[in-house]
Design a protein around this motif. Structure first.
Motif, PDB file in Angstrom:
ATOM      1  N   LEU A 210     -56.046  -9.927  -8.723  1.00 19.43           N
ATOM      2  CA  LEU A 210     -55.198 -10.798  -9.079  1.00 19.43           C
ATOM      3  C   LEU A 210     -55.697 -11.680 -10.299  1.00 19.43           C
ATOM      4  CD1 LEU A 210     -52.456 -12.131  -8.766  1.00 19.43           C
ATOM      5  CD2 LEU A 210     -53.265 -13.753  -7.209  1.00 19.43           C
ATOM      6  N   ALA A 211     -56.929 -12.039  -9.865  1.00 20.27           N
ATOM      7  CA  ALA A 211     -57.719 -12.789 -11.122  1.00 20.27           C
ATOM      8  C   ALA A 211     -57.728 -11.840 -12.375  1.00 20.27           C
ATOM      9  CB  ALA A 211     -58.939 -13.357 -10.819  1.00 20.27           C
ATOM     10  N   LEU A 212     -58.184 -10.659 -12.165  1.00 18.28           N
ATOM     11  CA  LEU A 212     -58.242  -9.880 -13.143  1.00 18.28           C
ATOM     12  C   LEU A 212     -57.020  -9.452 -13.955  1.00 18.28           C
ATOM     13  CD1 LEU A 212     -59.911  -7.502 -14.948  1.00 18.28           C
ATOM     14  CD2 LEU A 212     -59.666  -6.019 -13.110  1.00 18.28           C
TER      15      LEU A 212
ATOM     16  N   CYS B  69     -54.509 -11.687 -14.048  1.00 21.16           N
ATOM     17  CA  CYS B  69     -53.947 -12.641 -14.930  1.00 21.16           C
ATOM     18  C   CYS B  69     -54.838 -12.785 -16.082  1.00 21.16           C
ATOM     19  CB  CYS B  69     -54.299 -13.950 -14.059  1.00 21.16           C
ATOM     20  SG  CYS B  69     -53.154 -14.003 -12.436  1.00 21.16           S
ATOM     21  N   ILE B  70     -56.090 -12.659 -16.130  1.00 17.08           N
ATOM     22  CA  ILE B  70     -57.021 -12.835 -17.227  1.00 17.08           C
ATOM     23  C   ILE B  70     -56.341 -11.788 -18.224  1.00 17.08           C
ATOM     24  CG2 ILE B  70     -59.400 -12.589 -17.939  1.00 17.08           C
ATOM     25  CD1 ILE B  70     -60.419 -13.723 -15.335  1.00 17.08           C
ATOM     26  N   LEU B  71     -56.602 -10.463 -17.814  1.00 16.61           N
ATOM     27  CA  LEU B  71     -56.049  -9.436 -18.937  1.00 16.61           C
ATOM     28  C   LEU B  71     -54.892  -9.583 -19.468  1.00 16.61           C
ATOM     29  CD1 LEU B  71     -57.047  -6.242 -17.158  1.00 16.61           C
ATOM     30  CD2 LEU B  71     -58.523  -7.195 -18.878  1.00 16.61           C
ATOM     31  N   TYR B  72     -53.821 -10.129 -18.832  1.00 16.73           N
ATOM     32  CA  TYR B  72     -52.426 -10.546 -19.448  1.00 16.73           C
ATOM     33  C   TYR B  72     -52.676 -11.618 -20.301  1.00 16.73           C
ATOM     34  CZ  TYR B  72     -47.573 -11.269 -19.471  1.00 16.73           C
ATOM     35  OH  TYR B  72     -46.229 -11.496 -20.020  1.00 16.73           O
ATOM     36  N   MET B  73     -53.401 -12.917 -19.734  1.00 20.28           N
ATOM     37  CA  MET B  73     -53.369 -14.033 -20.738  1.00 20.28           C
ATOM     38  C   MET B  73     -54.140 -13.733 -22.238  1.00 20.28           C
ATOM     39  SD  MET B  73     -53.966 -17.135 -18.260  1.00 20.28           S
ATOM     40  CE  MET B  73     -55.232 -16.554 -17.174  1.00 20.28           C
TER      41      MET B  73
ATOM     42  N   LEU C 225     -52.112  -2.024 -15.764  1.00 20.27           N
ATOM     43  CA  LEU C 225     -52.823  -0.635 -15.512  1.00 20.27           C
ATOM     44  C   LEU C 225     -54.187  -0.669 -15.396  1.00 20.27           C
ATOM     45  CD1 LEU C 225     -52.442   2.330 -15.076  1.00 20.27           C
ATOM     46  CD2 LEU C 225     -52.410   2.653 -17.446  1.00 20.27           C
ATOM     47  N   LEU C 226     -54.893  -1.685 -16.163  1.00 22.54           N
ATOM     48  CA  LEU C 226     -56.096  -1.690 -16.134  1.00 22.54           C
ATOM     49  C   LEU C 226     -56.513  -2.395 -14.931  1.00 22.54           C
ATOM     50  CD1 LEU C 226     -57.037  -2.446 -19.859  1.00 22.54           C
ATOM     51  CD2 LEU C 226     -57.422  -0.479 -18.828  1.00 22.54           C
ATOM     52  N   ALA C 227     -55.716  -3.389 -14.564  1.00 19.02           N
ATOM     53  CA  ALA C 227     -55.887  -4.276 -13.347  1.00 19.02           C
ATOM     54  C   ALA C 227     -55.997  -3.338 -12.024  1.00 19.02           C
ATOM     55  CB  ALA C 227     -55.107  -5.301 -13.624  1.00 19.02           C
ATOM     56  N   ILE C 228     -55.132  -2.513 -12.069  1.00 22.22           N
ATOM     57  CA  ILE C 228     -54.825  -1.461 -10.995  1.00 22.22           C
ATOM     58  C   ILE C 228     -56.145  -0.767 -10.850  1.00 22.22           C
ATOM     59  CG2 ILE C 228     -53.570   0.334  -9.994  1.00 22.22           C
ATOM     60  CD1 ILE C 228     -50.962  -0.900 -10.902  1.00 22.22           C
TER      61      ILE C 228
ATOM     62  N   ALA D 238     -50.939  -4.648  -4.734  1.00 21.41           N
ATOM     63  CA  ALA D 238     -50.352  -5.932  -4.135  1.00 21.41           C
ATOM     64  C   ALA D 238     -50.590  -7.287  -5.173  1.00 21.41           C
ATOM     65  CB  ALA D 238     -51.089  -6.621  -2.930  1.00 21.41           C
ATOM     66  N   PRO D 239     -51.792  -7.206  -5.846  1.00 25.07           N
ATOM     67  CA  PRO D 239     -51.705  -8.403  -6.833  1.00 25.07           C
ATOM     68  C   PRO D 239     -50.756  -8.210  -8.175  1.00 25.07           C
ATOM     69  CG  PRO D 239     -53.718  -7.350  -6.457  1.00 25.07           C
ATOM     70  CD  PRO D 239     -52.794  -6.612  -5.905  1.00 25.07           C
TER      71      PRO D 239
END
Length: 454
Positions: free
Chosen positions: A204-206, A208-212, A220-223, A369-370
């Protein structure tokens, strides 16, 4: 070779080149007539950007469909086909740079409200989707779509978005193992020492950071990152880690075209179709209108809505929850997408993901889930458009926001909000501010509760 006709000189080789160029221009105009005026390099880039912004839906949607009983492998194929076909229809008929895919929130309504809440089987749920598509198509070819949109107060439309967002957060926390049911406190938080909880929160933290930081393909990268981390720390059960027995295409044959209304009471069917149609129409019309304004193609509104409606109908046949025009299309529009070519490119890339399905099935819940939680957070800004100072407006909106996640039912949450809105306005002498069509909708929801109690 040159020829002389008076003072005019012709170069036949030049003439040939000019004829070829004219032929190419005619071909270009022919394509443009179908899909809109286009800069193909710009549209290609926009389609690729849109694809990487939305590709996560393949994993997330199939995971939610699995909770309804649809085999995940079949859910993956259904999601890919519905998205690809939807994008092709939008490109050809809608001529707009919009991306069609199963909608977040709508898929939750399909699984957790229609199937788990109203007791339908997933086959019956797919029949509801098909009937909803028929209703949406009928609405899209008339002025009723605009009348429905204007009949529902803006505060309630925004409240529905916020309520669905909170429901996605609740579902994400549960799928990620962060919260569990508890007899004494209803919900309890799992220990952060649990590997699954740790993966969910870090992913979830990853996300948010990638999106911001506006990293392309952030979700996709977060998954991918969450999946790798889950396997590294042993958060994935051994069966899932081994692939769950391999991938089989035959599973899709058990889902395609399996919709049925057998065993469903007429009342339940009417309520389910009405509620799903209501939500889809509001969400689709709002998103399409906003994104066409962004792309400067407001003239494509009616045809874009019609394209969306057609794909909702096909979704039920293909075996997935309804499709909508997704918010991720904004990424492609921001990259220069202006025509149907953007959608065509994205649809083609969706089809290419079919070769990667054995890998997709290995993605664990803790990596999915995140994304649900994060998307729920993106839906929260809509609350700013709600006027809570006027209680006859604010309280019904609050009821929708609170009751959708707490009652775990999108339909019931909307129903209570609509009924209370009509009731409060009548009680304080402001009944004339409410449109007659809204009263009809509210009375149908009253009938829904009465029949549920019988």
């Amino acid at each position: 070779m040159r020829g002389y006709y008076g003072k005019q000189v012709f170069d036949w080789s030049t003439k040939k080149n000019q004829t070829t160029s004219q032929h190419k221009r005619k071909q270009s105009r022919a394509f443009s007539a179908v899909l809109g005026t286009s800069n193909w390099r710009q549209e290609l880039l926009a389609g690729i950007v849109s694809f990487f912004a939305i590709v996560y839906i393949i994993i997330v949607n199939s995971s939610i469909l699995a909770d309804a009983g649809i085999p995940q492998q079949a859910g993956i194929i259904a999601t890919v086909l519905a998205s690809a076909i939807g994008c092709f229809i939008m490109g050809w008929w809608g001529k707009a740079p919009l991306i069609i895919a199963p909608g977040m929130g709508i898929n939750a309504m399909f699984t957790y409200t229609l199937v788990q809440g109203m007791g339908l089987t997933w086959q019956q749920g797919l029949a509801v989707v098909v009937l909803t598509g028929i209703c949406f198509i009928a609405i899209s070819f008339t002025s009723l779509v605009e009348k429905l949109r204007t009949a529902i107060p803006a505060s309630l439309q925004e409240a529905i978005s916020v309520g669905i967002g909170l429901m996605l957060v609740l579902i994400g926390l549960q799928k990620g193992g962060v919260i569990v049911s508890d007899e004494s406190s209803i919900i309890a938080v799992q220990s952060f020492a649990n590997p699954g909880v740790l993966v969910t929160l870090l992913t979830l933290a990853l996300t948010c950071i990638l999106y911001m930081r506006k990293i392309p393909g952030n979700m996709l990268l977060a998954i991918i990152g969450g999946s790798v981390f889950a396997y590294l720390i042993g958060a994935v059960p051994p069966k899932a880690a081994s692939g769950g027995g391999g991938f089989s295409w035959s599973a899709y044959g058990e889902v395609f075209g399996q919709m049925t209304i057998q065993g469903v009471s007429l009342t339940t069917l009417i309520v389910a179709v009405f509620s799903l149609t209501l939500v889809i129409v509001f969400e689709s019309v709002g998103l399409i209108n906003a994104q066409l304004n962004m792309s400067g193609r407001q003239d494509r509104f009616q045809r874009a809505v019609q394209a969306n409606a057609a794909t909702v109908f096909l979704s039920g046949i293909l075996g997935t929850s309804p499709t909508v025009s997704t918010v991720e299309a904004a990424a492609g529009i921001s990259s220069g997408g202006r025509t149907g070519w953007t959608s065509i490119v994205t649809g083609t890339l969706f089809l290419l993901t079919l070769v990667a399905m054995p890998v997709i099935t290995l993605v664990p819940d803790q990596a999915v889930a995140p994304i649900l939680i994060f998307i729920g957070g993106l839906m929260m800004p809509a609350v700013r458009s709600i006027s809570f100072e006027r209680l006859e407006e604010g309280l019904p909106a609050f009821f929708i926001i609170a009751f959708i996640p707490l009652m775990h039912s999108i339909v019931d949450g909307i129903a209570i909000g609509f009924i209370s809105y009509a009731l409060f306005h009548l009680a304080i002498g402001k009944g004339r501010e409410v449109k007659p069509l809204f009263y009809i909708i509210s009375l149908l929801f009253v009938l829904h509760f009465i029949l549920q109690a019988m």
